[in-house]
Write a protein that holds these residues in place. Sequence first.
Motif, PDB file in Angstrom:
ATOM      1  N   ASN A 160       4.304  -8.559  -1.811  1.00 10.88           N
ATOM      2  CA  ASN A 160       4.048  -7.469  -0.935  1.00 10.88           C
ATOM      3  C   ASN A 160       4.844  -6.276  -1.641  1.00 10.88           C
ATOM      4  O   ASN A 160       4.619  -5.129  -1.665  1.00 10.88           O
ATOM      5  N   TYR A 182       5.420  -5.878  -4.761  1.00 12.60           N
ATOM      6  CA  TYR A 182       4.822  -5.443  -5.933  1.00 12.60           C
ATOM      7  C   TYR A 182       3.677  -4.787  -5.349  1.00 12.60           C
ATOM      8  O   TYR A 182       3.207  -3.484  -6.043  1.00 12.60           O
ATOM      9  N   LYS A 183       2.708  -5.307  -4.498  1.00 14.52           N
ATOM     10  CA  LYS A 183       1.644  -4.528  -3.962  1.00 14.52           C
ATOM     11  C   LYS A 183       1.766  -3.241  -3.340  1.00 14.52           C
ATOM     12  O   LYS A 183       1.195  -2.045  -3.791  1.00 14.52           O
ATOM     13  N   TYR A 184       2.973  -3.062  -2.531  1.00 14.15           N
ATOM     14  CA  TYR A 184       3.217  -2.055  -1.654  1.00 14.15           C
ATOM     15  C   TYR A 184       3.645  -0.679  -2.721  1.00 14.15           C
ATOM     16  O   TYR A 184       3.135   0.263  -2.550  1.00 14.15           O
ATOM     17  N   SER A 220       1.990  -0.963  -7.220  1.00 15.96           N
ATOM     18  CA  SER A 220       0.450  -0.838  -7.495  1.00 15.96           C
ATOM     19  C   SER A 220       0.135   0.318  -6.600  1.00 15.96           C
ATOM     20  O   SER A 220      -0.738   0.928  -6.905  1.00 15.96           O
ATOM     21  N   LYS A 221       0.904   0.582  -5.292  1.00  6.67           N
ATOM     22  CA  LYS A 221       0.399   1.556  -4.508  1.00  6.67           C
ATOM     23  C   LYS A 221       0.805   2.873  -4.988  1.00  6.67           C
ATOM     24  O   LYS A 221      -0.263   3.946  -5.220  1.00  6.67           O
ATOM     25  N   SER A 269      -5.165  -4.984 -11.469  1.00 12.20           N
ATOM     26  CA  SER A 269      -4.038  -5.078 -10.229  1.00 12.20           C
ATOM     27  C   SER A 269      -3.460  -3.842 -10.385  1.00 12.20           C
ATOM     28  O   SER A 269      -2.614  -3.758  -9.459  1.00 12.20           O
TER      29      SER A 269
END
Length: 187
Positions: free
Chosen positions: A32, A34-36, A39-40, A66
């Motif tokens: 999360n 990484y994603k939040y 990546s965001k 990604s």
Amino acid sequence: MTMEPKPLRIIAAADSNMGIGICGNLPWHLPNEYKYFLSKMTSVSAAGKKNLVIWGKGSAIKDCSSLPNCYGVVLSRTLSSVPKNANYLCRDLLSAIDLALLPPLSEEIETIWVIGGVKPFEEAMKHPACDRIYLTNIMATFNTDTFFPEFDRDAFKLLDEFPEVPSEIQEENGIRYKFQVFQRVCK
Ligand SMILES: NC(=O)c1ccc[n+]([C@@H]2O[C@H](COP(=O)([O-])OP(=O)(O)OC[C@H]3O[C@@H](n4cnc5c(N)ncnc54)[C@H](OP(=O)(O)O)[C@@H]3O)[C@@H](O)[C@H]2O)c1
């Protein structure tokens, strides 16, 4: 040719000892985070624009999908062709930054992001266009062999809050962390 400067930003996550990596990998598993954050943040741009994301050969980006809405640049002096996980190969950071400042990409690129490793971080934070460091503070100590470089905390000030960035402490897999944004206050 006059080149319009573009914001150059660093994004990373470091533990309590400023460790960022171990044996070529991340020391933690925090999908999360990484994603939040990474990546965001790297995917946000105005309509019709994209960002340029730059990393050293040893910094693991599985594939560009990604990191949506980005062109990926890998830095290496030894690779002879662009790896599958990138769109471009550059021999040094300045050449990678030039990709964003010169045609054919200059019209399209909004923000330049440097996502690792140590040398790209060091060079980017000394570059005059580097206005922000996004650094997740992983509130734990891991076994690490790679460290986020020291940076001038008088030149880059930690902001109390920043739009779209949660200021409260996060927790994932039992690990607490907080998102931090450092803004350059002087050149
Ligand atoms: N926590 C985080 O936020 C984060 C972020 C990124 C990476 N990491 C971790 O950090 C470690 C990797 O970082 P690292 O510093 O060891 O390696 P790295 O910078 O990712 O890769 C090193 C290689 O990239 C090329 N390179 C790097 N800087 C260059 C430059 N300015 N110009 C041209 N080529 C350049 C060189 O390749 P050639 O030898 O082919 O010339 C160099 O050997 C891994 O453990 C990774 O998981 C953590």
